[in-house]
Every structure is written in structure tokens, then in C-alpha cells.
Design a protein around this motif. Sequence first.
Motif, PDB file in Angstrom:
ATOM      1  N   ARG A  49       0.842  -1.200   0.000  1.00 37.69           N
ATOM      2  CA  ARG A  49       0.000   0.000   0.000  1.00 37.69           C
ATOM      3  C   ARG A  49       0.874   1.246   0.000  1.00 37.69           C
ATOM      4  N   ARG A  50       0.360   2.315  -0.579  1.00 39.23           N
ATOM      5  CA  ARG A  50       1.096   3.580  -0.609  1.00 39.23           C
ATOM      6  C   ARG A  50       1.318   4.106   0.801  1.00 39.23           C
ATOM      7  N   LEU A  51       2.490   4.716   1.016  1.00 38.71           N
ATOM      8  CA  LEU A  51       2.778   5.315   2.316  1.00 38.71           C
ATOM      9  C   LEU A  51       2.134   6.691   2.458  1.00 38.71           C
ATOM     10  N   VAL A  52       1.988   7.403   1.347  1.00 36.92           N
ATOM     11  CA  VAL A  52       1.399   8.741   1.378  1.00 36.92           C
ATOM     12  C   VAL A  52       0.174   8.740   0.478  1.00 36.92           C
ATOM     13  N   VAL A  53      -0.978   9.067   1.056  1.00 33.64           N
ATOM     14  CA  VAL A  53      -2.220   9.146   0.292  1.00 33.64           C
ATOM     15  C   VAL A  53      -2.920  10.458   0.624  1.00 33.64           C
ATOM     16  N   SER A  54      -3.791  10.871  -0.255  1.00 33.54           N
ATOM     17  CA  SER A  54      -4.561  12.095  -0.042  1.00 33.54           C
ATOM     18  C   SER A  54      -5.899  11.737   0.590  1.00 33.54           C
ATOM     19  N   ASN A  55      -6.357  12.574   1.492  1.00 31.32           N
ATOM     20  CA  ASN A  55      -7.662  12.351   2.098  1.00 31.32           C
ATOM     21  C   ASN A  55      -8.793  12.758   1.173  1.00 31.32           C
ATOM     22  N   GLY A  56      -8.492  13.573   0.171  1.00 29.98           N
ATOM     23  CA  GLY A  56      -9.526  14.042  -0.741  1.00 29.98           C
ATOM     24  C   GLY A  56     -10.325  15.170  -0.121  1.00 29.98           C
ATOM     25  N   CYS A  57     -11.361  15.563  -0.807  1.00 32.19           N
ATOM     26  CA  CYS A  57     -12.220  16.623  -0.285  1.00 32.19           C
ATOM     27  C   CYS A  57     -13.626  16.428  -0.837  1.00 32.19           C
ATOM     28  N   HIS A  58     -14.576  16.900  -0.111  1.00 31.64           N
ATOM     29  CA  HIS A  58     -15.975  16.831  -0.512  1.00 31.64           C
ATOM     30  C   HIS A  58     -16.567  18.221  -0.467  1.00 31.64           C
ATOM     31  N   HIS A  59     -17.668  18.373  -1.162  1.00 28.10           N
ATOM     32  CA  HIS A  59     -18.389  19.633  -1.093  1.00 28.10           C
ATOM     33  C   HIS A  59     -19.057  19.734   0.275  1.00 28.10           C
ATOM     34  N   PRO A  60     -19.176  20.928   0.812  1.00 30.82           N
ATOM     35  CA  PRO A  60     -19.835  21.056   2.120  1.00 30.82           C
ATOM     36  C   PRO A  60     -21.271  20.539   2.063  1.00 30.82           C
ATOM     37  N   ARG A  61     -21.676  19.877   3.120  1.00 34.71           N
ATOM     38  CA  ARG A  61     -23.038  19.347   3.178  1.00 34.71           C
ATOM     39  C   ARG A  61     -23.960  20.372   3.814  1.00 34.71           C
ATOM     40  N   ASN A  62     -25.199  20.336   3.407  1.00 32.30           N
ATOM     41  CA  ASN A  62     -26.218  21.168   4.039  1.00 32.30           C
ATOM     42  C   ASN A  62     -26.778  20.394   5.217  1.00 32.30           C
ATOM     43  N   SER A  63     -26.596  20.929   6.410  1.00 28.52           N
ATOM     44  CA  SER A  63     -27.130  20.242   7.574  1.00 28.52           C
ATOM     45  C   SER A  63     -28.605  20.580   7.715  1.00 28.52           C
ATOM     46  N   PRO A  64     -29.404  19.605   8.085  1.00 26.78           N
ATOM     47  CA  PRO A  64     -30.838  19.880   8.228  1.00 26.78           C
ATOM     48  C   PRO A  64     -31.091  20.848   9.379  1.00 26.78           C
ATOM     49  N   GLN A  65     -32.053  21.678   9.189  1.00 29.79           N
ATOM     50  CA  GLN A  65     -32.416  22.641  10.223  1.00 29.79           C
ATOM     51  C   GLN A  65     -33.229  21.931  11.301  1.00 29.79           C
ATOM     52  N   PRO A  66     -33.044  22.312  12.560  1.00 31.02           N
ATOM     53  CA  PRO A  66     -33.854  21.686  13.608  1.00 31.02           C
ATOM     54  C   PRO A  66     -35.315  22.078  13.436  1.00 31.02           C
ATOM     55  N   PRO A  67     -36.225  21.209  13.845  1.00 27.17           N
ATOM     56  CA  PRO A  67     -37.645  21.542  13.695  1.00 27.17           C
ATOM     57  C   PRO A  67     -38.032  22.709  14.597  1.00 27.17           C
ATOM     58  N   GLU A  68     -39.098  23.347  14.225  1.00 26.05           N
ATOM     59  CA  GLU A  68     -39.611  24.452  15.045  1.00 26.05           C
ATOM     60  C   GLU A  68     -40.026  23.907  16.409  1.00 26.05           C
TER      61      GLU A  68
END
Length: 76
Positions: A49-68
Motif C-alpha cells: 500500500r502507498r505510504l502517502v495518500v490524499s484524504n480528498g475533499c468533498h463539497h460542504p453538506r447542508n445540515s438539516p435545520q432543527p424543527p420548530e
Amino acid sequence: MLSVVNADGTTSNGSLIDEIVRCMLAAALEAEVNAYMAELADQRDGQGRRLVVSNGCHHPRNSPQPPEPFRSRPRV
């Protein structure tokens, strides 16, 4: 990344120069990471296995708003 530029050279988030500098820094960092990864791509551990790997990146997620909050009606 595209944005609307006002007549005075600013965008809605800040000045046009700030946007250009931010994009240039992001491109420079990405190029540096890619060069580092390419330099160490052939180094492997005992299991192949590679000794150095990239963690990558993702687009920010939209967190659900808490209910009223539940508002109960007063008892009569």
C-alpha cells in the motif's frame, strides 16, 4: 467559479482582487500537493500500500435545520 462583478469592480462577497488572490492561492496549494503526491507515489509499505495518500475533499453538506419548537395551546 463565476461571480457577478459590480461597476466599481467588487463582487457581492468582497473585492474582485480578493477573489483572484483566493483562487490563485488555492491553485498553488493544489499544485504543491499534486507534486508532493507524485514524488512519493512509488513508496510502498510491506503490504504494497502507498505510504502517502490524499484524504480528498468533498463539497460542504447542508445540515438539516432543527424543527420548530412545539408550542402547545393554553388549556382553557
